[in-house]
Enzyme design. Sequence first.
Site, PDB file in Angstrom:
ATOM      1  N   GLU A  71       0.811  -1.226   0.000  1.00 27.79           N
ATOM      2  CA  GLU A  71       0.000   0.000   0.000  1.00 27.79           C
ATOM      3  C   GLU A  71       0.837   1.266   0.000  1.00 27.79           C
ATOM      4  OE1 GLU A  71      -3.160  -0.089   2.880  1.00 27.79           O
ATOM      5  OE2 GLU A  71      -4.313  -1.357   1.537  1.00 27.79           O
ATOM      6  N   GLU A 104      -5.024  -8.883  -1.771  1.00 28.33           N
ATOM      7  CA  GLU A 104      -5.851  -8.748  -0.554  1.00 28.33           C
ATOM      8  C   GLU A 104      -7.292  -8.516  -0.967  1.00 28.33           C
ATOM      9  OE1 GLU A 104      -4.780  -5.947   2.503  1.00 28.33           O
ATOM     10  OE2 GLU A 104      -2.645  -6.388   2.250  1.00 28.33           O
TER      11      GLU A 104
END
Length: 494
Positions: free
Chosen positions: A202, A384
């Site tokens: 991220e 994810e």
Amino acid sequence: MKKLPDGFLWGGATADFQFEGGFNEGGRGLLSHDFETDGTIEQPRYHTMQMPNGSIIKPRSSFFYADPVPQDAKPVFLDDHYYPSHQAVDFYHRYKEDITLMAGMGFNIFRFSICWSRIYPTGLEDTPNEEGLKFYDAVIDELEKYHIQPLITICHDELPMELALKYNGWANRQVIDCYLKYCQTLFKRYGKRCKYWLTFNEINAVRGFGPCGIRESNGKMRYQGAHNMFVASAKAVKLGHEMMPGSMFGAMYAMSELYPATCKPEDMFHHLQQRRENWYFIDTMARGYYHPYAKEVWHHHGFDNLEISEDDKQILKEGQLDFVSFSYYRSNTTKAGDPWFNVGGSANPYLENTPWGWPIDPLGLRYCMNEIYDRIQKPIFIVENGIGAIDKADENGYVEDDYRIDYLQQHLSAMADAILIDGVDCLGYTMWGPIDLISLSTGEMKKRYGFIYVDMDDKGNGTLNRTKKKSYYWMKHIIETNGEALEEPLTNKK
Ligand code: BG6
């Protein structure tokens, strides 16, 4: 038909400080996340820091541009606080049992992050911590027993605390060299056993002190920090390709879908600008250069330029990612006039929310996969996805999590459509938190994602015993049919 191409990678994903525990064992040093408390949606988690005069301050930990941390504040553990990363859910001691459970579902890949401070306790040592390296040797040995390949996240939103304090984290280019030393150690040790690597998790969430170690709540400094991470990533990709021919590198982006609230031109244009807040990161790392719209992004964060050398531009070109990986949990809606980068600022009346207010949007996943693949034209990887929910276990620890099965059935079907109908080249899917683990945003345990229940509460109490949920058996069937069973009615799912 939803049967996926042969060789599709099925698995789960975890992060060390949410999963491993053993925070003071095996020579591990302290991480920025070790000083984060637990929290809730209403009471966000924070770092505990002490000023030279002894007073305690509590800067927020994981929000975009979180509270600044004063230069002379030092991290401190307080007796009356609970720090979830210290025990997490104890993968450090239970990895054999956990890997056996995941193997039982038929996983052929497992995404986990290596804890930087387990390998270089402060980030500054010249030689790595052998005990830390041995722990991951043992994890990979165990995975290989079951023919599960590793997908290694080199840096999952974390930094050895010493690097945050000494250098102001990624704001300082010295951290690039510390990161490369760490990468070189990993490539040398695990390179023959691992094909897929993620340089950062991220990276588009340039947020609180924890992830990037930058004390200031300052747009320019944070984007300079992100640039330094781009350079570090590109250098790691180049080095990795040289040291491990055939290796494949990605970086991971938080890529919720984003919709304009209406078709009003101002809302549409605002949406375009907000979406570029994410494309900025993917474009630079996967295409290897800053797109001209970068200046507009900087402008919105209050500055007009960054320090980017000619050598930096060259390495960005040479160290482009091989694939684009991302997390997808939800979609967001935005309209002109919403505060800048306040994702989810406008509600979407067509979607239902999870108990944590995250809109559930399976079609958004198909949309997102197409959007990335159309734009970048490199393989993608969903690393994810999942639903954080409140599970009620019976006296044997068994959970009837039909809501999780519904969520996954719809999202995996949308993924299969993107691959089989739209032609998106997707390498695989790793569900977030296959074994319940600590929430990143709140530090709670009750926000559970897993196929496997962990008997532990928000303060770390419980036996930590693992029990298979109903979704475990459902997912096992989906994997053994390589997606074909996604078309079976949900009543037959067990
Ligand atoms: C991802 C992070 O963005 O979201 C994970 O990479 C995190 O670390 C996951 O756990 C889910 O978020 P949360 O806050 O529900 O744990």
